[in-house]
Structures are given as structure tokens and as C-alpha cells.
Design a protein around this motif. Structure first.
Motif, PDB file in Angstrom:
ATOM      1  N   LEU A 101       0.822  -1.207   0.000  1.00 49.76           N
ATOM      2  CA  LEU A 101       0.000   0.000   0.000  1.00 49.76           C
ATOM      3  C   LEU A 101       0.856   1.256   0.000  1.00 49.76           C
ATOM      4  O   LEU A 101       0.532   2.243  -0.685  1.00 49.76           O
ATOM      5  CB  LEU A 101      -0.934   0.000   1.218  1.00 49.76           C
ATOM      6  CG  LEU A 101      -1.992  -1.106   1.263  1.00 49.76           C
ATOM      7  CD1 LEU A 101      -2.776  -1.038   2.563  1.00 49.76           C
ATOM      8  CD2 LEU A 101      -2.934  -1.003   0.075  1.00 49.76           C
TER       9      LEU A 101
ATOM     10  N   ASP B 216      -0.162   4.753  -7.359  1.00 53.04           N
ATOM     11  CA  ASP B 216      -0.885   3.928  -8.334  1.00 53.04           C
ATOM     12  C   ASP B 216      -2.243   3.502  -7.785  1.00 53.04           C
ATOM     13  O   ASP B 216      -3.243   3.516  -8.507  1.00 53.04           O
ATOM     14  CB  ASP B 216      -0.061   2.685  -8.674  1.00 53.04           C
ATOM     15  CG  ASP B 216       1.264   3.027  -9.315  1.00 53.04           C
ATOM     16  OD1 ASP B 216       1.289   3.304 -10.510  1.00 53.04           O
ATOM     17  OD2 ASP B 216       2.275   3.010  -8.586  1.00 53.04           O
ATOM     18  N   ILE B 217      -2.268   3.105  -6.516  1.00 51.80           N
ATOM     19  CA  ILE B 217      -3.520   2.658  -5.907  1.00 51.80           C
ATOM     20  C   ILE B 217      -4.521   3.807  -5.841  1.00 51.80           C
ATOM     21  O   ILE B 217      -5.714   3.627  -6.124  1.00 51.80           O
ATOM     22  CB  ILE B 217      -3.245   2.081  -4.497  1.00 51.80           C
ATOM     23  CG1 ILE B 217      -2.411   0.801  -4.614  1.00 51.80           C
ATOM     24  CG2 ILE B 217      -4.550   1.797  -3.757  1.00 51.80           C
ATOM     25  CD1 ILE B 217      -1.843   0.302  -3.302  1.00 51.80           C
ATOM     26  N   TRP B 218      -4.032   4.996  -5.487  1.00 54.01           N
ATOM     27  CA  TRP B 218      -4.906   6.169  -5.445  1.00 54.01           C
ATOM     28  C   TRP B 218      -5.481   6.466  -6.825  1.00 54.01           C
ATOM     29  O   TRP B 218      -6.678   6.738  -6.969  1.00 54.01           O
ATOM     30  CB  TRP B 218      -4.137   7.368  -4.907  1.00 54.01           C
ATOM     31  CG  TRP B 218      -4.861   8.676  -5.083  1.00 54.01           C
ATOM     32  CD1 TRP B 218      -4.551   9.677  -5.956  1.00 54.01           C
ATOM     33  CD2 TRP B 218      -6.029   9.118  -4.386  1.00 54.01           C
ATOM     34  NE1 TRP B 218      -5.444  10.716  -5.857  1.00 54.01           N
ATOM     35  CE2 TRP B 218      -6.367  10.391  -4.888  1.00 54.01           C
ATOM     36  CE3 TRP B 218      -6.823   8.556  -3.386  1.00 54.01           C
ATOM     37  CZ2 TRP B 218      -7.458  11.118  -4.427  1.00 54.01           C
ATOM     38  CZ3 TRP B 218      -7.925   9.276  -2.925  1.00 54.01           C
ATOM     39  CH2 TRP B 218      -8.223  10.528  -3.434  1.00 54.01           C
TER      40      TRP B 218
ATOM     41  N   ILE C 277      -5.903   4.403  -9.350  1.00 52.55           N
ATOM     42  CA  ILE C 277      -6.854   3.361  -9.739  1.00 52.55           C
ATOM     43  C   ILE C 277      -8.181   3.557  -9.013  1.00 52.55           C
ATOM     44  O   ILE C 277      -9.259   3.495  -9.627  1.00 52.55           O
ATOM     45  CB  ILE C 277      -6.270   1.962  -9.439  1.00 52.55           C
ATOM     46  CG1 ILE C 277      -5.103   1.653 -10.364  1.00 52.55           C
ATOM     47  CG2 ILE C 277      -7.357   0.884  -9.580  1.00 52.55           C
ATOM     48  CD1 ILE C 277      -4.329   0.404  -9.994  1.00 52.55           C
ATOM     49  N   ALA C 278      -8.125   3.797  -7.705  1.00 51.72           N
ATOM     50  CA  ALA C 278      -9.357   3.992  -6.926  1.00 51.72           C
ATOM     51  C   ALA C 278     -10.130   5.208  -7.410  1.00 51.72           C
ATOM     52  O   ALA C 278     -11.359   5.158  -7.587  1.00 51.72           O
ATOM     53  CB  ALA C 278      -9.010   4.138  -5.446  1.00 51.72           C
TER      54      ALA C 278
ATOM     55  N   GLU D 294      -7.217   3.245 -15.530  1.00 51.73           N
ATOM     56  CA  GLU D 294      -7.477   3.179 -14.090  1.00 51.73           C
ATOM     57  C   GLU D 294      -8.855   2.580 -13.805  1.00 51.73           C
ATOM     58  O   GLU D 294      -8.992   1.765 -12.883  1.00 51.73           O
ATOM     59  CB  GLU D 294      -7.375   4.566 -13.475  1.00 51.73           C
ATOM     60  CG  GLU D 294      -5.974   5.145 -13.424  1.00 51.73           C
ATOM     61  CD  GLU D 294      -5.502   5.663 -14.766  1.00 51.73           C
ATOM     62  OE1 GLU D 294      -4.286   5.894 -14.907  1.00 51.73           O
ATOM     63  OE2 GLU D 294      -6.332   5.841 -15.680  1.00 51.73           O
TER      64      GLU D 294
ATOM     65  N   GLY E 247      -9.411  -1.018 -12.003  1.00 52.54           N
ATOM     66  CA  GLY E 247     -10.215  -1.174 -10.795  1.00 52.54           C
ATOM     67  C   GLY E 247     -11.121  -2.390 -10.883  1.00 52.54           C
ATOM     68  O   GLY E 247     -11.201  -3.195  -9.944  1.00 52.54           O
TER      69      GLY E 247
ATOM     70  N   VAL F 226      -9.102  -5.738 -10.842  1.00 53.45           N
ATOM     71  CA  VAL F 226      -8.681  -6.146  -9.498  1.00 53.45           C
ATOM     72  C   VAL F 226      -9.859  -6.750  -8.735  1.00 53.45           C
ATOM     73  O   VAL F 226      -9.721  -7.782  -8.065  1.00 53.45           O
ATOM     74  CB  VAL F 226      -8.086  -4.955  -8.726  1.00 53.45           C
ATOM     75  CG1 VAL F 226      -7.873  -5.310  -7.263  1.00 53.45           C
ATOM     76  CG2 VAL F 226      -6.765  -4.519  -9.357  1.00 53.45           C
TER      77      VAL F 226
ATOM     78  N   PHE G 128      -1.148  -5.712  -7.236  1.00 54.98           N
ATOM     79  CA  PHE G 128      -2.470  -5.096  -7.075  1.00 54.98           C
ATOM     80  C   PHE G 128      -3.536  -6.154  -6.784  1.00 54.98           C
ATOM     81  O   PHE G 128      -4.432  -5.947  -5.961  1.00 54.98           O
ATOM     82  CB  PHE G 128      -2.855  -4.317  -8.332  1.00 54.98           C
ATOM     83  CG  PHE G 128      -1.945  -3.166  -8.651  1.00 54.98           C
ATOM     84  CD1 PHE G 128      -1.344  -2.433  -7.639  1.00 54.98           C
ATOM     85  CD2 PHE G 128      -1.674  -2.821  -9.967  1.00 54.98           C
ATOM     86  CE1 PHE G 128      -0.501  -1.365  -7.926  1.00 54.98           C
ATOM     87  CE2 PHE G 128      -0.840  -1.753 -10.264  1.00 54.98           C
ATOM     88  CZ  PHE G 128      -0.245  -1.030  -9.246  1.00 54.98           C
TER      89      PHE G 128
ATOM     90  N   ILE H 240      -3.803  -7.348  -3.055  1.00 55.21           N
ATOM     91  CA  ILE H 240      -4.154  -6.420  -1.974  1.00 55.21           C
ATOM     92  C   ILE H 240      -5.484  -6.760  -1.292  1.00 55.21           C
ATOM     93  O   ILE H 240      -5.519  -6.972  -0.071  1.00 55.21           O
ATOM     94  CB  ILE H 240      -4.153  -4.963  -2.471  1.00 55.21           C
ATOM     95  CG1 ILE H 240      -2.721  -4.550  -2.827  1.00 55.21           C
ATOM     96  CG2 ILE H 240      -4.714  -4.022  -1.400  1.00 55.21           C
ATOM     97  CD1 ILE H 240      -2.640  -3.193  -3.525  1.00 55.21           C
TER      98      ILE H 240
END
Length: 286
Positions: free
Chosen positions: A67, A73-75, A77-78, A95, A99, A102, A203, A206
Motif C-alpha cells: 500500500l 498507483d492505488i490512489w 486506480i481507486a 485506471e 479497478g 482487481v 495489485f 491487496i
């Protein structure tokens, strides 16, 4: 059978907690099977399996490293996924698609992991089985590197990739297979570039790892199978795993840019054969 180095107990010792956390941090992201190594080392030096619940909880430390390492990257994608839910124009973005990939890719391991949780905590942790998987899946890595064309980049990933890699992730429920090894090998068979397959593997893990760790938290204190750990031990273990896990992520991403995953077979196969030898000699019990 010779006595273990440290006598088996119902509760984990602090030495065992620290050693297993170090092993977890160093091996979680490498395709060598962290759960398999934890199973082997705990039995070899402490005469008993620490248990799947303890493994799942300290994995929260290594997952926290993911994280932090991939926070940007996570931000993205979200945010892209949420925007796409309300704005059709955003649904063509990588993105938004990532999402959903995943989410869909996480469903198989979530369902199978929940339905087979008791079997995973007990039957699948037989050391003969673990050693066999270390050896067998080494040849899967070699085959994936041999036949995968490694030409597709992250931008070319599809929902089909997510589903296949998601089912491959289910194999990580078996100690000795390796989550990253199974998912990256699946990506290579789908002709993904090694770095692209590795990043998507991170990813994809997670949601499943976070859910598994949180779900197993109560059982780690009073496990149905394995040893119990205190809250302080779980916290310290997760902290050690976080620090070493972060370093392992950085190292692995550099490594796969220039080297084959098949190199890890040079570690897995001797370890698997060594465990089989110790089992046959009576030093370890399955």
C-alpha cells in the motif's frame, strides 16, 4: 525423531515471532512461497506449525508495504474507478478498467479461501505436500518463461487476464506454490511483459490478503490449529514484515526487469528436496 532446537509449545515465543516475521518479510513477494517457508522453518526449529492464521495476520505487514510502495498507483486506480462509476467518459481509462480487473480477479480466491478455510488451515499444510509444490511449481515458472512471449504491457491487460490470474491466485492457498509465482506465471503464459505481470500481481493480492489477515485476526489469538500469539507479538511481527517487505518489493521490481523468474527455481528445488530428505530421515514430521 531428534528433539527440535526449541521445544514445541502452545504459545509462540518472541524468538519464533521475530524469526518468522523476518522470513515473511523477505519471502512474501518472491516466488518462493512465504507460507511454505514459514511452515518449514517453524516445524524445523520449533517442532510445530505456527499455523495459517498467524501467517495471514503478519501478511498484513507485508501488504501494508504494498500500500505504501504503490500508494500513488492505488490512489489513481481507486479515483479512476470511482469517477468511471458516475461518468461514462471516464470508463475508457486504464485506471477504471484496472479497478474492475482487481475486483473481478479477487473473487475466485475470496470465495474459495472462505469455503475451504478449514481445509487450508490443516490438510494442505502437510510438509510432504509443501515440499512437492516447491519442486513442481518451479517447473511451471520455467515453462512460463520458456513459452511466454512477454510482449504485452500493462495498458493491454484485459478482463480475461484478470480472471485467469485471479484463478491462478487461488493456488497460493497451498503452501509451497507462491502467490506471486502463480499469478506472474499465469501472466507470462498470457504473453504479458514480466514487469507488467508482476505489478498486476501486487495489485491483485491487496484485497485478498487484507481480507484474509483481518478475518484471521481473532483466530490467531486462539487458533483451532497452530500456535497462539499475543497482540504485541502480532504487531511486532507485522512491523518487521512491513520493513523487510518494502525492501523486497523494490528489489523484485528491479530484478524482473532484467532476469527470468526461472532463477528462483534454483532455490525452490533444493529446498523442496531438502525438506523431503529431512522428512524421510525423521528429522521433520509431516
Amino acid at each position: 525423531m531428534p528433539d527440535p532446537i526449541i521445544a514445541a509449545t502452545t504459545d509462540m515465543s518472541w524468538l519464533q515471532t521475530i524469526v518468522l516475521a523476518i522470513v515473511q518479510g523477505l519471502t512474501e513477494f518472491l516466488p518462493v512461497s512465504s507460507s511454505g517457508h514459514l511452515r518449514i522453518i517453524s516445524s524445523l526449529f520449533w517442532g510445530q506449525d505456527a499455523g495459517a492464521s498467524y501467517t495471514a495476520v503478519i501478511q498484513l505487514g507485508t501488504e501494508a508495504a504494498v500500500l505504501v510502495f504503490f500508494a500513488k498507483d492505488i490512489w489513481n486506480i481507486a479515483r479512476g474507478w470511482l469517477r468511471g462509476l458516475v461518468d461514462k467518459a471516464q470508463r475508457a481509462t486504464l485506471e477504471y478498467r484496472m479497478g474492475w480487473m482487481v475486483i473481478v480477479g479477487t473473487l475466485p480466491v475470496s470465495i474459495i479461501g472462505f469455503l475451504a478455510k478449514d481445509y487450508i488451515r490443516e490438510a494442505l499444510r502437510n510438509l510432504w505436500f509443501t515440499a512437492g509444490m516447491l519442486i513442481l511449481f518451479s517447473f511451471v515458472f520455467i515453462a512460463a518463461e520458456r513459452w511466454g512471449r512477454r510482449e504485452r504491457q500493462t495498458e493491454e491487460l484485459t478482463m480475461r487476464d484478470a480472471v485467469i490470474m485471479g484463478f491462478a491466485q487461488c493456488l497460493a492457498l497451498i503452501p509451497g506454490v507462491s502467490r506471486s509465482g502463480a499469478t506472474v506465471s499465469a501472466g507470462l503464459f498470457l504473453n504479458q511483459d514480466r514487469a507488467a505481470a508482476t505489478r498486476f500481481s501486487f495489485f491483485l493480492a491487496i484485497p485478498a490478503v487484507l481480507a484474509s489477515g483481518l478475518f484471521s485476526l481473532p483466530d490467531a489469538f486462539a487458533p483451532q490449529a497452530g500456535q497462539a500469539a499475543s497482540g504485541a507479538q502480532l504487531l511486532v511481527g507485522a512491523g518487521i514484515a512491513f520493513v523487510l517487505g518494502y525492501a523486497s518489493i523494490a528489489w523484485l521490481l528491479r530484478f524482473v526487469s532484467h532476469h527470468s523468474f526461472a532463477w528462483f527455481a534454483a532455490w525452490r528445488i533444493p529446498v523442496g528436496l531438502g525438506v523431503m530428505g529431512l522428512l524421510a530421515a525423521g528429522v521433520l514430521t509431516a
